[in-house]
Write a protein that holds these residues in place. Sequence first.
Motif, PDB file in Angstrom:
ATOM      1  N   GLN A 230       0.834  -1.205   0.000  1.00 47.10           N
ATOM      2  CA  GLN A 230       0.000   0.000   0.000  1.00 47.10           C
ATOM      3  C   GLN A 230       0.864   1.249   0.000  1.00 47.10           C
ATOM      4  OE1 GLN A 230      -3.802   0.332   2.371  1.00 47.10           O
ATOM      5  NE2 GLN A 230      -2.576   1.796   3.524  1.00 47.10           N
ATOM      6  N   GLN A 231       0.373   2.268  -0.680  1.00 50.57           N
ATOM      7  CA  GLN A 231       1.068   3.551  -0.758  1.00 50.57           C
ATOM      8  C   GLN A 231       0.048   4.654  -0.484  1.00 50.57           C
ATOM      9  OE1 GLN A 231       2.833   4.817  -4.649  1.00 50.57           O
ATOM     10  NE2 GLN A 231       4.769   4.439  -3.613  1.00 50.57           N
ATOM     11  N   THR A 232       0.443   5.653   0.294  1.00 46.59           N
ATOM     12  CA  THR A 232      -0.483   6.735   0.642  1.00 46.59           C
ATOM     13  C   THR A 232       0.130   8.090   0.316  1.00 46.59           C
ATOM     14  OG1 THR A 232       0.349   6.894   2.912  1.00 46.59           O
ATOM     15  CG2 THR A 232      -1.496   5.395   2.507  1.00 46.59           C
ATOM     16  N   ALA A 233      -0.740   9.031   0.053  1.00 46.31           N
ATOM     17  CA  ALA A 233      -0.347  10.430  -0.115  1.00 46.31           C
ATOM     18  C   ALA A 233      -1.409  11.268   0.583  1.00 46.31           C
ATOM     19  CB  ALA A 233      -0.239  10.801  -1.584  1.00 46.31           C
ATOM     20  N   ASN A 234      -0.990  12.134   1.482  1.00 45.54           N
ATOM     21  CA  ASN A 234      -1.905  12.968   2.257  1.00 45.54           C
ATOM     22  C   ASN A 234      -1.535  14.433   2.078  1.00 45.54           C
ATOM     23  OD1 ASN A 234      -3.164  10.640   3.510  1.00 45.54           O
ATOM     24  ND2 ASN A 234      -1.278  10.450   4.698  1.00 45.54           N
ATOM     25  N   GLU A 235      -2.537  15.241   1.805  1.00 44.83           N
ATOM     26  CA  GLU A 235      -2.326  16.669   1.557  1.00 44.83           C
ATOM     27  C   GLU A 235      -3.236  17.474   2.485  1.00 44.83           C
ATOM     28  OE1 GLU A 235      -2.433  19.298  -2.462  1.00 44.83           O
ATOM     29  OE2 GLU A 235      -4.304  18.292  -1.923  1.00 44.83           O
ATOM     30  N   ILE A 236      -2.667  18.494   3.117  1.00 46.58           N
ATOM     31  CA  ILE A 236      -3.440  19.377   3.993  1.00 46.58           C
ATOM     32  C   ILE A 236      -3.183  20.821   3.585  1.00 46.58           C
ATOM     33  CG2 ILE A 236      -3.802  20.191   6.353  1.00 46.58           C
ATOM     34  CD1 ILE A 236      -2.938  17.448   7.337  1.00 46.58           C
TER      35      ILE A 236
END
Length: 242
Positions: A230-236
Amino acid sequence: MKSPTRRGFVGGALGIGCLIGAGFGASVASAQARVAFPVRPMRLSRRLERSLRDGANIVVRRSWQIDFAAQGQGIGITGVQLEAQVDAPASLAPLAEIEQSRSTADMWPMLLSGEGRILAAGIETREEDMAAALREAERIIAQRPLPATERETQRQYLAELGRAGSSILDTMPADLFFPAGEPFRSRRIVDLPSGLTGQFEVTYEAHCAPTQNWLERAERHVVTQVGQSQQTANEIWEMAEL
């Protein structure tokens, strides 16, 4: 950053999606009485975190001073970068240094509609946009020879699906500064060669500042998965007075 994209229009004087306050005094102005916007300088911040295949993360933080002003029937925004910081594994130090020193001056100025939507946006983020990104990933995957091991196959497929997610995150939400609509969530199953199955999920949710109609905080997440990998990318995104 590339051309922005997102769904929904900001509500008019009735404040659909978020409140458009009244009686703000000197704190807000309006563009053709459509949407109230800050007249004081604001600080816009973005934090982007991506997971790497070895379990490490790379985090990019940037902030800008931005100023709103009425421009014709819309709203103009000018900006100056205040700071940039990149946290990455030591092996990526040269790339981190390049990213940290990269100029973002070409982001500005921006022009918003009277409803607060970034006019540079070509299309909204919709199912068909995600499908287009995934079709490109599938095309690249299909052209590559299969690696010798299943584990390496999963890694390569995951990397391509991750790039498809990046193509979405590399665009600014069109309603970023004046959030509108309900939270967005979409999940797609991707059939890959060798009988493997991938999963691609995008979520987005934004909130207005208390009693205002402009951005306080927005979060966007992309999760890609192939097999057990699994790979994640989170942007705020956040905006507040300086």
